[in-house]
Design an enzyme around this catalytic site. Sequence first.
Site, mmCIF file in Angstrom:
data_model
loop_
_atom_site.group_PDB
_atom_site.id
_atom_site.type_symbol
_atom_site.label_atom_id
_atom_site.label_comp_id
_atom_site.label_asym_id
_atom_site.label_seq_id
_atom_site.Cartn_x
_atom_site.Cartn_y
_atom_site.Cartn_z
ATOM 1 N N MET A 96 0.814 -1.212 0.000
ATOM 2 C CA MET A 96 0.000 0.000 0.000
ATOM 3 C C MET A 96 0.853 1.270 0.000
ATOM 4 O O MET A 96 0.626 2.196 0.772
ATOM 5 C CB MET A 96 -0.967 -0.009 1.190
ATOM 6 N N HIS A 115 -5.144 -5.118 -8.290
ATOM 7 C CA HIS A 115 -5.963 -4.019 -7.762
ATOM 8 C C HIS A 115 -7.407 -4.505 -7.648
ATOM 9 O O HIS A 115 -7.931 -5.119 -8.577
ATOM 10 C CB HIS A 115 -5.876 -2.811 -8.697
ATOM 11 N N ASP A 151 -2.100 2.922 -10.472
ATOM 12 C CA ASP A 151 -3.124 1.965 -10.936
ATOM 13 C C ASP A 151 -3.473 2.175 -12.415
ATOM 14 O O ASP A 151 -4.638 2.158 -12.804
ATOM 15 C CB ASP A 151 -4.397 2.089 -10.075
ATOM 16 N N GLU A 180 -9.223 -12.657 -6.894
ATOM 17 C CA GLU A 180 -7.817 -12.222 -6.898
ATOM 18 C C GLU A 180 -6.897 -13.426 -6.747
ATOM 19 O O GLU A 180 -5.882 -13.557 -7.434
ATOM 20 C CB GLU A 180 -7.552 -11.236 -5.754
#
Length: 213
Positions: A96, A115, A151, A180
Site C-alpha cells: 500500500m 488491484h 493503478d 484475486e
Amino acid sequence: MSAASDRLNLVVLISGGGTNLQSLIDAIDAGELSASISAVFSNNSEAFGLQRAEKAGITTHIASHRDYENRSEYDAALADQIVKYQPDFLILAGFMRILSAGFVARFSDRILNIHPALLPKFKGTNTHQRAIDAGEVEHGATVHLVTEALDDGPNLLQARVPVLEGDTAASLQQRVLKEEHRIYPQAIQMLATGKLIIQDGVIKDNNGFSVTN
Ligand code: GAR
C-alpha cells in the site's frame, strides 16, 4: 528469467494480511505456478503476510519508510535490497505504497500489481464501497503492469463478480478477493510459459499481438 532455471524468480511486496501472497505460495506448491519466491518485503513489521512467508521458508525483510527522510530515499534503499535477488518480476500483493518514478524505471516491465477493481474504474483505495455507492452491477479485480501513474498500467488479466443486492464493502471484498487469488497466479503463469510477454510497457500474446483485457 534466470538462465539456470525455467522458473520465474519472484520478489513479493506486501503491507498486510498477505492472502494474495498465500495464493502464490499455494499455486507454486500445487505445481500450478512455475516460479519461486526468493524474498518477501513488507513496509509494515506487523503484516501477517510476513508470518505466512516465514512459514513457507521464504526470506523476509521489513523496510519501514519511517527510517528514511523521503520517498525517493526509501525507494532507492528498497530497490537496492531487491536487486540483490535478481528477480524476474516484482509482485505487489497488497503493497500500500505509491512507488516513485525512479523505482518503477529501475524495474520497468517487471512490476505487477493486483488491484481490487475493474480498472480503469476505481483507482486508489476504498474500491468496494465506491463501487456500491456508484450503483455498479459488476465489480472485480485487475492484474496490471505497474507504470509511473497510479493503478494505470496495461492489464494482463481481469476477473468480474456481480454486485449483489444488500452487499456491504466487506461482503463484496470477500467475493473479489476469491477471484484475486485465482487470477494473480494465473497471470504470472502466463508470463512463465511465455503465453504473455511484456515489452516496452505493452502486453503481448505469444504471436506478438498486443492484448487488452
Ligand atoms: C487486496 O485486495 C489487493 O487487491 C489490495 O489490497 C488487498 C491486499 O490483501 N491492493 C490494493 O488495494 C492496491 N492498490 P492481502 O494482503 O490479503 O493480499
